[in-house]
Design a protein around this motif. Structure first.
Motif, short mmCIF file in Angstrom:
data_model
loop_
_atom_site.label_atom_id
_atom_site.label_comp_id
_atom_site.label_asym_id
_atom_site.label_seq_id
_atom_site.Cartn_x
_atom_site.Cartn_y
_atom_site.Cartn_z
N TRP A 246 3.91 3.11 0.29
CA TRP A 246 2.81 2.17 0.80
C TRP A 246 3.28 0.84 1.34
N VAL A 247 2.74 0.38 2.32
CA VAL A 247 3.16 -0.95 2.84
C VAL A 247 2.10 -2.06 3.08
N LEU A 248 2.23 -3.27 2.69
CA LEU A 248 1.35 -4.30 2.99
C LEU A 248 1.92 -5.34 4.25
N TYR A 249 1.49 -5.09 5.36
CA TYR A 249 1.91 -6.20 6.37
C TYR A 249 1.40 -7.27 6.45
N ILE A 250 2.05 -8.63 6.47
CA ILE A 250 1.37 -9.98 6.57
C ILE A 250 2.13 -10.89 7.54
N GLU A 251 1.47 -11.69 8.22
CA GLU A 251 2.14 -12.59 9.00
C GLU A 251 2.50 -13.94 8.40
N ALA A 252 3.36 -14.70 8.93
CA ALA A 252 3.67 -15.78 8.27
C ALA A 252 2.81 -17.01 8.11
N ASP A 253 1.67 -17.03 8.97
CA ASP A 253 0.77 -17.88 8.80
C ASP A 253 -0.62 -17.47 8.11
N GLU A 254 -0.28 -16.23 7.48
CA GLU A 254 -1.44 -15.57 6.44
C GLU A 254 -1.14 -15.78 5.04
N ARG A 255 -2.23 -15.83 4.34
CA ARG A 255 -1.87 -15.73 2.89
C ARG A 255 -3.02 -14.53 2.31
N LEU A 256 -2.69 -13.87 1.21
CA LEU A 256 -3.84 -13.17 0.38
C LEU A 256 -4.64 -14.03 -0.41
N SER A 257 -5.89 -14.23 -0.21
CA SER A 257 -6.99 -14.84 -1.18
C SER A 257 -6.61 -14.41 -2.65
N PRO A 258 -6.70 -14.94 -3.50
CA PRO A 258 -6.77 -14.47 -4.83
C PRO A 258 -7.70 -13.30 -5.18
N GLU A 259 -8.82 -13.21 -4.51
CA GLU A 259 -9.82 -12.12 -4.81
C GLU A 259 -9.24 -11.06 -3.86
N LEU A 260 -8.57 -11.17 -2.91
CA LEU A 260 -7.83 -10.00 -2.19
C LEU A 260 -6.98 -9.45 -3.05
N LYS A 261 -5.89 -10.38 -3.48
CA LYS A 261 -4.79 -9.84 -4.45
C LYS A 261 -5.38 -8.98 -5.68
N GLU A 262 -6.24 -9.37 -6.25
CA GLU A 262 -6.81 -8.67 -7.42
C GLU A 262 -7.51 -7.39 -6.98
N GLU A 263 -8.19 -7.46 -5.86
CA GLU A 263 -8.71 -6.14 -5.26
C GLU A 263 -7.93 -5.19 -5.08
N ILE A 264 -6.60 -5.54 -4.59
CA ILE A 264 -5.67 -4.52 -4.15
C ILE A 264 -4.92 -4.22 -5.36
N GLN A 265 -4.66 -5.10 -6.30
CA GLN A 265 -4.15 -4.55 -7.48
C GLN A 265 -4.84 -3.59 -8.40
N ARG A 266 -6.26 -3.80 -8.24
CA ARG A 266 -7.22 -2.80 -8.81
C ARG A 266 -7.03 -1.46 -8.19
N GLU A 267 -7.20 -1.75 -6.85
CA GLU A 267 -7.10 -0.19 -6.24
C GLU A 267 -5.81 0.64 -6.47
N PHE A 268 -4.45 -0.06 -6.54
CA PHE A 268 -3.19 0.48 -6.70
C PHE A 268 -3.05 0.49 -8.44
N SER A 269 -3.86 0.18 -9.26
CA SER A 269 -3.79 0.64 -10.42
C SER A 269 -4.43 2.06 -10.88
N LYS A 270 -5.35 2.55 -9.98
CA LYS A 270 -5.90 3.55 -10.32
C LYS A 270 -5.16 5.03 -10.23
#
Length: 259
Positions: A75-99
């Motif tokens: 599994w890969v998360l691609y991000i560009e240098a001028d982007e950031r994960l919002s706290p809400e997106l981070k938590e959402e991703i972690q929930r999905e990957f903890s299943k």
């Protein structure tokens, strides 16, 4: 939690890269592909990962492909240098990957851009949904540079947390980036045998403005929405003018050869 790698490509990004990496430091692996930066980019990256691969710039498509394939997890998360994960997106991703089981091959995220001092919630810029989390084996990259698209060959789930995008410090920076993008797109069109028609100069720019400002409600962002719609129209005009320039250069070269 199923392991996930994050990757990014950089070149002289000391202004952005720390905040970017700070937002993804929770992943199992971070891969940075650096185009031999001349500033403190690499030094900052070393605070977050030892997987820094330096590689001469060979085009956006090729650089992204190399970064993705250099990761070690499926599994890969691609991000560009001028982007950031919002706290809400981070938590959402972690929930999905903890299943126990992930029934998807990828996840799309809405990108929210910050430009000229405020967040842009309408027009052509939002919601700018991107497939940024995917099973590596399911990723399909679609050019041309620099408008690379990531397609996932399988079912995708739409996440709601926002990917935050900081477009640049001022209008000069935005115009410079637009000029670079327009030149790249014009060159790609020229190589594919495309030509600049009068229609492209007269109709396409105002159509782009109308779509962004009226159809996609850019007017709800006030003055910022108007400026962005105008910039979008100008970008389209510039792109085709640069294509026309390439055509003229070719014609002049052919004339010179005939003499």
């Amino acid at each position: 939690m199923e392991p996930i790698s994050a990757c990014t490509i950089v070149l002289n990004e000391e202004r952005n890269i720390r905040d970017c990496l700070e937002s993804i430091k929770w992943v199992d692996e971070i891969v940075v592909v650096d185009g031999f930066s001349q500033d403190r980019t690499v030094a900052i990256c070393r605070e977050y990962t030892d997987r820094i691969l330096q590689r001469r710039w060979t085009g956006f498509y090729d650089q992204v492909s190399f970064a993705v394939q250099s990761t070690r997890n499926p599994w890969v998360l691609y991000i560009e240098a001028d982007e950031r994960l919002s706290p809400e997106l981070k938590e959402e991703i972690q929930r999905e990957f903890s299943k126990e089981k992930i029934p998807w091959d990828g996840f799309s995220v809405p990108r929210l851009s910050h430009s000229l001092g405020r967040w842009i919630y309408h027009g052509s810029w939002y919601p700018d949904r991107l497939n940024r989390i995917f099973r590596k084996e399911k990723l399909v990259l679609i050019g041309p540079d620099p408008h690379l698209k990531m397609r996932v060959d399988g079912p995708i789930k739409d996440l709601q947390g926002k990917l935050l995008h900081y477009t640049g410090p001022d209008i000069s920076w935005i115009l410079k980036k637009m000029d670079h993008y327009a030149a790249s797109i014009a060159h790609s069109k020229f190589q594919r045998g495309k030509t600049c028609r009068l229609y492209d100069l007269i109709i396409r720019p105002p159509a782009r403005f109308f779509k962004s400002y009226i159809l996609k409600a850019g007017f709800l962002d006030g003055r910022h929405g108007f400026i962005i719609a105008v910039l979008g129209a100008f970008y389209v005009f510039t792109k085709y003018i640069k294509l026309w320039e390439l055509e003229q250069e070719k014609k002049n070269l052919n004339k010179g050869k005939k003499k």
